[in-house]
Design an enzyme around this catalytic site. Structure first.
Site, PDB file in Angstrom:
ATOM      1  N   HIS A 162       8.355  -7.250  -4.258  1.00 14.09           N
ATOM      2  CA  HIS A 162       6.594  -7.828  -4.247  1.00 14.09           C
ATOM      3  C   HIS A 162       6.785  -8.919  -5.243  1.00 14.09           C
ATOM      4  O   HIS A 162       7.276  -8.878  -6.531  1.00 14.09           O
ATOM      5  CB  HIS A 162       5.793  -6.409  -5.397  1.00 14.09           C
ATOM      6  CG  HIS A 162       5.976  -5.731  -4.450  1.00 14.09           C
ATOM      7  ND1 HIS A 162       4.559  -5.460  -4.389  1.00 14.09           N
ATOM      8  CD2 HIS A 162       6.671  -4.485  -3.864  1.00 14.09           C
ATOM      9  CE1 HIS A 162       4.013  -3.642  -3.600  1.00 14.09           C
ATOM     10  NE2 HIS A 162       5.090  -3.895  -3.146  1.00 14.09           N
ATOM     11  N   CYS A 221       5.309  -5.988   1.867  1.00 13.80           N
ATOM     12  CA  CYS A 221       5.667  -5.042   1.661  1.00 13.80           C
ATOM     13  C   CYS A 221       4.370  -3.886   3.117  1.00 13.80           C
ATOM     14  O   CYS A 221       4.557  -4.258   3.927  1.00 13.80           O
ATOM     15  CB  CYS A 221       5.239  -4.003   0.614  1.00 13.80           C
ATOM     16  SG  CYS A 221       6.313  -2.401  -0.276  1.00 13.80           S
ATOM     17  N   TYR A 222       4.058  -3.426   2.678  1.00 16.64           N
ATOM     18  CA  TYR A 222       3.043  -2.802   3.688  1.00 16.64           C
ATOM     19  C   TYR A 222       2.774  -3.625   4.780  1.00 16.64           C
ATOM     20  O   TYR A 222       2.597  -3.446   5.752  1.00 16.64           O
ATOM     21  CB  TYR A 222       2.529  -1.347   2.926  1.00 16.64           C
ATOM     22  CG  TYR A 222       1.342  -0.799   3.944  1.00 16.64           C
ATOM     23  CD1 TYR A 222       1.865   0.387   5.200  1.00 16.64           C
ATOM     24  CD2 TYR A 222       0.227  -1.515   4.884  1.00 16.64           C
ATOM     25  CE1 TYR A 222       0.917   1.159   5.897  1.00 16.64           C
ATOM     26  CE2 TYR A 222      -0.276  -0.512   5.628  1.00 16.64           C
ATOM     27  CZ  TYR A 222      -0.135   0.541   6.132  1.00 16.64           C
ATOM     28  OH  TYR A 222      -1.144   1.209   7.060  1.00 16.64           O
ATOM     29  N   GLY A 242       1.215  -1.420   0.081  1.00 14.78           N
ATOM     30  CA  GLY A 242      -0.168   0.056   0.172  1.00 14.78           C
ATOM     31  C   GLY A 242       1.075   1.317  -0.029  1.00 14.78           C
ATOM     32  O   GLY A 242       2.083   0.910   0.483  1.00 14.78           O
ATOM     33  N   GLU A 257       3.888 -10.496  -6.395  1.00 10.86           N
ATOM     34  CA  GLU A 257       3.281 -10.968  -7.447  1.00 10.86           C
ATOM     35  C   GLU A 257       3.620  -9.831  -9.041  1.00 10.86           C
ATOM     36  O   GLU A 257       3.117 -10.033  -9.993  1.00 10.86           O
ATOM     37  CB  GLU A 257       1.853  -9.909  -6.587  1.00 10.86           C
ATOM     38  CG  GLU A 257       1.912  -8.771  -6.834  1.00 10.86           C
ATOM     39  CD  GLU A 257       2.670  -8.125  -5.294  1.00 10.86           C
ATOM     40  OE1 GLU A 257       2.976  -8.955  -4.449  1.00 10.86           O
ATOM     41  OE2 GLU A 257       2.736  -7.123  -5.134  1.00 10.86           O
ATOM     42  N   ASP A 302     -17.177  -9.396 -23.376  1.00 11.58           N
ATOM     43  CA  ASP A 302     -17.743  -9.720 -22.002  1.00 11.58           C
ATOM     44  C   ASP A 302     -19.349  -9.901 -22.066  1.00 11.58           C
ATOM     45  O   ASP A 302     -19.661 -10.768 -21.310  1.00 11.58           O
ATOM     46  CB  ASP A 302     -17.767  -8.591 -20.712  1.00 11.58           C
ATOM     47  CG  ASP A 302     -16.083  -8.612 -20.592  1.00 11.58           C
ATOM     48  OD1 ASP A 302     -15.416  -9.056 -21.339  1.00 11.58           O
ATOM     49  OD2 ASP A 302     -15.597  -7.199 -20.698  1.00 11.58           O
ATOM     50  N   LYS A 330     -10.930 -10.844 -16.629  1.00 13.25           N
ATOM     51  CA  LYS A 330     -10.677 -10.622 -18.285  1.00 13.25           C
ATOM     52  C   LYS A 330      -9.644 -12.664 -18.880  1.00 13.25           C
ATOM     53  O   LYS A 330     -10.408 -12.565 -19.390  1.00 13.25           O
ATOM     54  CB  LYS A 330     -10.311  -9.983 -18.687  1.00 13.25           C
ATOM     55  CG  LYS A 330     -10.135  -9.646 -20.687  1.00 13.25           C
ATOM     56  CD  LYS A 330     -11.800  -8.320 -20.711  1.00 13.25           C
ATOM     57  CE  LYS A 330     -11.697  -7.870 -22.410  1.00 13.25           C
ATOM     58  NZ  LYS A 330     -13.113  -6.984 -22.223  1.00 13.25           N
TER      59      LYS A 330
END
Ligand code: XMP
Length: 524
Positions: A176, A89-90, A62, A178, A234, A380
């Site tokens: 991170h 992280c945060y 964050g 990710e 979609d 998506k």
């Protein structure tokens, strides 16, 4: 409507969001391992988290410092639920501070790639991974004293990179995992999800599809439903899914706003009614939309008028279908995706409106429908997978996104028939050449924009004073950020020559080399 609960398998990973730009990526990386993952605001009450029966929790990064007066916080009891926790992280700093450690601003921020050395003999989080690896850092604060029971498991030359208390099953990393730049990020998350949390890979395409179909059947019961198709992926996937669940009790409405691309109305109708067997009421309403746009050049005003007109056309059609069908329509199907529904407002505050997006999302406010949103838990790429499983053709699944207000936001300034014709033709040429070069699937979007500028040229031996087309081609992962595509010069040259030769009104073509931010993808 709440999301059909059948689609949220137990034993997933809950990501508590502290407002990081990459929180969504965490959930995606987990889902790529076929484990369900859900993002909730960090302030989510404990009972709500517990009710999901997750296998583990991740606390995101964050933008705040834990010492900010309004620093976001979770209920500290998330650390004693008995569930494994991974702070990122945060999330690491919050965990360390909450459990009695000390966090201080670092002398210098660490941002970008760093070398991490794994300092512990064995850590379940780094099992099977090399002792040195490249990680991606982005932090200003750092931990200077660990909470009791914790040990450091990884360091960079300037700070602690990973800590853990295996007895409590609390793990935390300063970097991170990710983001793709973290060399073994995927493996670290895999270790957390499977080795530490013991999650099972049950979030698969096939299981998803049967659970979604069952959930829709249960929700809609024997009632009638309606769906507004946009021509995009979609709404096509949502409609096909609901059709599979309730058959012809679903009617779809596809509105030709006069702002669609070349042959888009005919091709989409053929695809959905012919190949997919959907019941579609086509409405030709181009004149209504063009009438409303006459003399209007402000982008927001154009968007507003198109949105209102769409609601009016759709409402007329729905009433007509109820009259001819002799039954009330109770449900409205929408192709809302997960990124649209994630609630992170509690952390970030409402973000500034850059442009008002028009899609069929504006409908329920003025119409008495209940919503069915079968895709609201999906990203998506997962929607494309579901579409593939449902047998939707590849050309539909890989179609570039197209804004609800259509070509009206790609004709800058006032929209006229003549300008629409020019932009439509230029766009068709561009798409054809991009496809021919095998680049279509590699780009997030590629399209033509008609600029409100005429320029002097020479055609034959005469002076010309024609319109200008800008070509916009971008790469992106989620449209939040985008980079202009480095298209080969020969292809740009061919596109330019063809547009000028084949589109009578156009005498100049330019290439847009702006990234997002600071520009946006569309020009209006
Ligand atoms: P911007 O221009 O904001 O666009 O960078 C981000 C993405 O959203 C698409 N877009 C829209 N999609 N209704 C939509 O459904 C809209 O009004 C709209 N405006 C922009 C755009 O094409 C890009 O993919």
């Amino acid at each position: 409507m709440a999301s059909p609960t059948g689609m949220r398998p137990r034993g997933g990973i809950v990501v508590l969001d502290f407002g990081s730009q990459t929180t969504q990526l965490i959930a995606r990386r987990i889902r790529e391992q076929q484990v369900f993952s859900l993002i909730l605001p960090c302030s989510t009450p404990l009972e709500q988290i517990r009710a999901l029966e997750p296998a583990g929790l991740i606390l995101s990064g964050g933008p705040s410092s834990v010492y900010d007066s309004d620093a976001p916080s979770c209920d500290p009891a998330v650390l004693s639920l008995g569930l494994p926790v991974l702070g990122i992280c945060y999330g690491l700093q919050w965990t360390a501070r909450t459990l009695g450690g000390e966090v201080r601003p670092a002398e210098s921020r660490e941002f970008g790639p760093a070398e991490m050395e794994i300092t512990a003999d064995s850590s379940a989080l780094f099992a099977g991974l090399p002792a040195r690896q490249t990680i991606w850092m982005s932090h200003g604060d750092r931990v200077i004293r660990l909470p009791d029971g914790f040990r450091a498991t990884g360091r960079t030359p300037s700070s602690l990179a990973a800590i853990e208390d295996p007895a409590r099953r609390v793990y935390a990393v300063q970097f991170h995992p990710e983001v793709r730049h973290t060399e073994y990020g995927r493996d670290i998350l895999r270790n957390f999800v499977f080795e530490i949390c013991g999650a099972r890979p049950n979030w698969t395409r096939a299981s998803l599809l049967s659970e979604m179909t069952a959930a829709i059947r249960q929700e809609v019961g024997g009632e009638m439903a309606i769906c507004a198709l946009s021509g995009g992926v979609d709404s096509a996937v949502a409609a096909t899914l609901v059709h599979r669940a309730i058959g012809d009790r679903l009617t779809n409405v596809f509105v030709d706003t006069g702002l669609l691309r070349q042959n888009e109305y005919e091709e989409t109708m053929e695809l959905l009614t012919g190949r997919m067997g959907l019941k579609v009421a086509g409405v030709r309403a181009g004149d209504r939309f063009l009438g409303r746009l006459a003399g209007v050049s402000d982008p927001e005003e154009k968007r507003r008028r198109i949105g209102n007109e769409f609601v009016a056309v759709f409402a007329d059609e729905a009433r007509e279908l109820e009259r001819t069908g002799g039954r009330p329509i109770r449900f409205l199907v929408q192709g809302t995706l997960y990124p649209d529904v994630i609630e992170s407002v509690s952390v970030r505050g409402p973000s500034a409106v850059i442009k008002t997006h028009h899609n069929v999302g504006g409908l329920p406010a003025v119409m008495p429908f209940e919503l069915v949103e079968p895709l609201r838990d999906l990203f998506k790429d997962e929607v494309r997978e579901v579409g593939r499983e449902l047998g939707l053709p590849e050309e539909m699944l890989t179609k570039h996104p197209f804004p609800g207000p259509g070509l009206a936001v790609r004709v800058l300034g006032e929209v006229t028939e003549e300008k629409l014709r020019a932009v439509r033709q230029a766009d068709a040429i561009l798409t054809e050449e991009i496809r021919r070069a095998g680049l279509y699937e590699k780009l997030w979007q590629a399209f033509a924009v008609l600029l409100p500028a005429r320029s002097v040229g020479v055609m034959g031996d005469a002076r010309s004073y024609g319109l200008t087309i800008a070509i916009r081609a971008v790469t992106s992962e989620d449209a939040m950020t985008a980079d202009w595509a480095r298209l080969p010069a020969e292809i740009l040259g061919r596109i330019s020559a063809r547009i000028v030769n084949e589109t009578r009104e156009v005498s100049r073509v330019v290439y847009d080399i702006s990234s997002k931010p600071p520009a946006t993808i569309e020009w209006e």
